[in-house]
Design a protein around this motif. Sequence first.
Motif, PDB file in Angstrom:
ATOM      1  N   LYS A 198       0.852  -1.191   0.000  1.00  0.00           N
ATOM      2  CA  LYS A 198       0.000   0.000   0.000  1.00  0.00           C
ATOM      3  C   LYS A 198       0.889   1.242   0.000  1.00  0.00           C
ATOM      4  CE  LYS A 198      -3.816  -2.216   2.494  1.00  0.00           C
ATOM      5  NZ  LYS A 198      -4.690  -2.161   3.710  1.00  0.00           N
ATOM      6  N   PRO A 199       1.370   1.642  -1.180  1.00  0.00           N
ATOM      7  CA  PRO A 199       2.227   2.831  -1.243  1.00  0.00           C
ATOM      8  C   PRO A 199       1.450   4.089  -0.844  1.00  0.00           C
ATOM      9  CG  PRO A 199       1.600   2.137  -3.449  1.00  0.00           C
ATOM     10  CD  PRO A 199       1.137   1.049  -2.516  1.00  0.00           C
ATOM     11  N   TYR A 200       2.149   5.055  -0.332  1.00  0.00           N
ATOM     12  CA  TYR A 200       1.518   6.286   0.141  1.00  0.00           C
ATOM     13  C   TYR A 200       2.175   7.488  -0.517  1.00  0.00           C
ATOM     14  CZ  TYR A 200       5.736   6.499   2.997  1.00  0.00           C
ATOM     15  OH  TYR A 200       7.050   6.529   3.404  1.00  0.00           O
ATOM     16  N   ARG A 201       1.411   8.559  -0.628  1.00  0.00           N
ATOM     17  CA  ARG A 201       1.931   9.809  -1.153  1.00  0.00           C
ATOM     18  C   ARG A 201       2.375  10.719  -0.009  1.00  0.00           C
ATOM     19  NH1 ARG A 201      -1.481   7.905  -5.020  1.00  0.00           N
ATOM     20  NH2 ARG A 201      -0.811   8.294  -7.177  1.00  0.00           N
ATOM     21  N   ASN A 202       3.314  11.593  -0.302  1.00  0.00           N
ATOM     22  CA  ASN A 202       3.834  12.491   0.728  1.00  0.00           C
ATOM     23  C   ASN A 202       2.798  13.538   1.116  1.00  0.00           C
ATOM     24  OD1 ASN A 202       6.454  11.275   0.589  1.00  0.00           O
ATOM     25  ND2 ASN A 202       6.881  12.494  -1.236  1.00  0.00           N
ATOM     26  N   THR A 203       2.816  13.923   2.350  1.00  0.00           N
ATOM     27  CA  THR A 203       2.003  15.031   2.816  1.00  0.00           C
ATOM     28  C   THR A 203       2.819  16.315   2.686  1.00  0.00           C
ATOM     29  OG1 THR A 203       0.821  13.637   4.393  1.00  0.00           O
ATOM     30  CG2 THR A 203       0.765  16.008   4.775  1.00  0.00           C
ATOM     31  N   VAL A 204       2.291  17.283   1.959  1.00  0.00           N
ATOM     32  CA  VAL A 204       2.996  18.550   1.738  1.00  0.00           C
ATOM     33  C   VAL A 204       2.344  19.622   2.600  1.00  0.00           C
ATOM     34  CG1 VAL A 204       3.725  20.275   0.045  1.00  0.00           C
ATOM     35  CG2 VAL A 204       3.567  17.857  -0.617  1.00  0.00           C
ATOM     36  N   LYS A 205       3.122  20.196   3.491  1.00  0.00           N
ATOM     37  CA  LYS A 205       2.602  21.228   4.378  1.00  0.00           C
ATOM     38  C   LYS A 205       2.470  22.556   3.631  1.00  0.00           C
ATOM     39  CE  LYS A 205       4.624  19.166   8.541  1.00  0.00           C
ATOM     40  NZ  LYS A 205       5.536  19.375   9.702  1.00  0.00           N
ATOM     41  N   PRO A 206       1.649  23.462   4.132  1.00  0.00           N
ATOM     42  CA  PRO A 206       1.551  24.794   3.511  1.00  0.00           C
ATOM     43  C   PRO A 206       2.920  25.456   3.422  1.00  0.00           C
ATOM     44  CG  PRO A 206      -0.192  24.487   5.136  1.00  0.00           C
ATOM     45  CD  PRO A 206       0.732  23.315   5.290  1.00  0.00           C
ATOM     46  N   PHE A 207       3.125  26.238   2.365  1.00  0.00           N
ATOM     47  CA  PHE A 207       4.429  26.845   2.125  1.00  0.00           C
ATOM     48  C   PHE A 207       4.696  28.054   3.026  1.00  0.00           C
ATOM     49  CE2 PHE A 207       3.880  25.184  -2.440  1.00  0.00           C
ATOM     50  CZ  PHE A 207       4.512  23.989  -2.122  1.00  0.00           C
ATOM     51  N   GLU A 208       3.679  28.599   3.672  1.00  0.00           N
ATOM     52  CA  GLU A 208       3.874  29.763   4.525  1.00  0.00           C
ATOM     53  C   GLU A 208       4.671  29.387   5.775  1.00  0.00           C
ATOM     54  OE1 GLU A 208       0.945  28.812   3.295  1.00  0.00           O
ATOM     55  OE2 GLU A 208       0.751  30.355   1.728  1.00  0.00           O
ATOM     56  N   LEU A 209       5.660  30.211   6.123  1.00  0.00           N
ATOM     57  CA  LEU A 209       6.503  29.982   7.298  1.00  0.00           C
ATOM     58  C   LEU A 209       6.510  31.232   8.164  1.00  0.00           C
ATOM     59  CD1 LEU A 209       9.604  28.278   5.615  1.00  0.00           C
ATOM     60  CD2 LEU A 209       7.679  27.142   6.730  1.00  0.00           C
ATOM     61  N   GLU A 210       6.366  31.026   9.462  1.00  0.00           N
ATOM     62  CA  GLU A 210       6.368  32.155  10.390  1.00  0.00           C
ATOM     63  C   GLU A 210       7.721  32.858  10.373  1.00  0.00           C
ATOM     64  OE1 GLU A 210       5.654  33.083  15.154  1.00  0.00           O
ATOM     65  OE2 GLU A 210       5.484  31.030  14.379  1.00  0.00           O
ATOM     66  N   GLY A 211       7.684  34.173  10.239  1.00  0.00           N
ATOM     67  CA  GLY A 211       8.909  34.957  10.235  1.00  0.00           C
ATOM     68  C   GLY A 211       9.568  35.076   8.885  1.00  0.00           C
ATOM     69  N   PHE A 212       8.939  34.515   7.847  1.00  0.00           N
ATOM     70  CA  PHE A 212       9.489  34.564   6.498  1.00  0.00           C
ATOM     71  C   PHE A 212       8.406  34.967   5.495  1.00  0.00           C
ATOM     72  CE2 PHE A 212      12.398  31.608   8.589  1.00  0.00           C
ATOM     73  CZ  PHE A 212      13.634  32.037   8.138  1.00  0.00           C
ATOM     74  N   THR A 213       8.833  35.601   4.428  1.00  0.00           N
ATOM     75  CA  THR A 213       7.956  35.909   3.306  1.00  0.00           C
ATOM     76  C   THR A 213       8.381  35.068   2.113  1.00  0.00           C
ATOM     77  OG1 THR A 213       7.616  38.192   4.048  1.00  0.00           O
ATOM     78  CG2 THR A 213       7.136  37.709   1.738  1.00  0.00           C
ATOM     79  N   LEU A 214       7.449  34.353   1.515  1.00  0.00           N
ATOM     80  CA  LEU A 214       7.760  33.550   0.333  1.00  0.00           C
ATOM     81  C   LEU A 214       7.965  34.479  -0.867  1.00  0.00           C
ATOM     82  CD1 LEU A 214       8.054  30.746  -0.962  1.00  0.00           C
ATOM     83  CD2 LEU A 214       5.575  30.763  -1.362  1.00  0.00           C
ATOM     84  N   VAL A 215       9.173  34.434  -1.421  1.00  0.00           N
ATOM     85  CA  VAL A 215       9.541  35.317  -2.524  1.00  0.00           C
ATOM     86  C   VAL A 215       9.345  34.626  -3.870  1.00  0.00           C
ATOM     87  CG1 VAL A 215      11.444  36.616  -3.579  1.00  0.00           C
ATOM     88  CG2 VAL A 215      11.192  36.550  -1.081  1.00  0.00           C
TER      89      VAL A 215
END
Length: 274
Positions: A198-215
């Motif tokens: 039973k292969p599984y897919r990765n869980t991807v967390k939201p890209f937002e990080l506290e103290g950082f701005t996604l550029v």
Amino acid sequence: MSLFCCPNCMAPLSRQQNRMVCPTGHSFDMARSGYVNLLLSQQISQKHHGDDKRMVRARSAFLAGGYYDPMRQELIRQAMVEARPGMTVLDAGCGEGYYTAELVRRLREGGYAPQAAGIDISKAALQEAARRETGTEWAVASCFHLPVAAQSVDLLLSVFAPYCGEEFRRVLKPRGRLLMVIPLENHLYGLKEAIYEKPYRNTVKPFELEGFTLVQKQELRYAITLTSHEEIQNLFMMTPYYYKTGAADQQKLALRERLTTPVEFAVLCYQRTG
């Protein structure tokens, strides 16, 4: 002066023959291969930690095949946008230096004369890194306790490494950049299909990080085909799956000579806020 600080008192370290010393007298021997061990015993409980020699050899052989080159080139492309003369670069979780060494080479060729360092908890990985790139500082250390002064790093790399937000914000200069690579949902799913019922897919967390701005965000998705048992084993052994599976699951790849799997990455550039 070294980019590294004493892990005991955080005073600056300097090189004296075959050791690193701080003004208060703490001393750390340099290994023959060129790295220094700055990992304090209380920072990690295991006697042996990080990737072992077998895992490092497997990953080095796999990466030498160029299968992750598109991701490495995108990482370097984004890093070069931030290039400044004399910039400081830290790779937190550098492994065998595959990404660090190429970025440092490109920065030197561009005339930026960077001061670069890499840390990892695996001595075996750092032995390879120190052989790969002799002009960069390498240290055994934890991403959760970086032996680096506050606000001293212009560009911090984190490629498939633990995210340590508080430490990353501490060492980055104001408006410094964090370049991070994470696996996406279907990364190595073909390998998982070959191993697990039973292969599984990765869980991807939201890209937002506290103290950082996604550029900037760049997602890469493509397939790779391995055409030998050796290549398949190298891929398998460089992943955590090898050590998390039993003999029966490992045996499923024993006679495989061909394997196709998707590889999926997100290359993310953040700016420290505040």
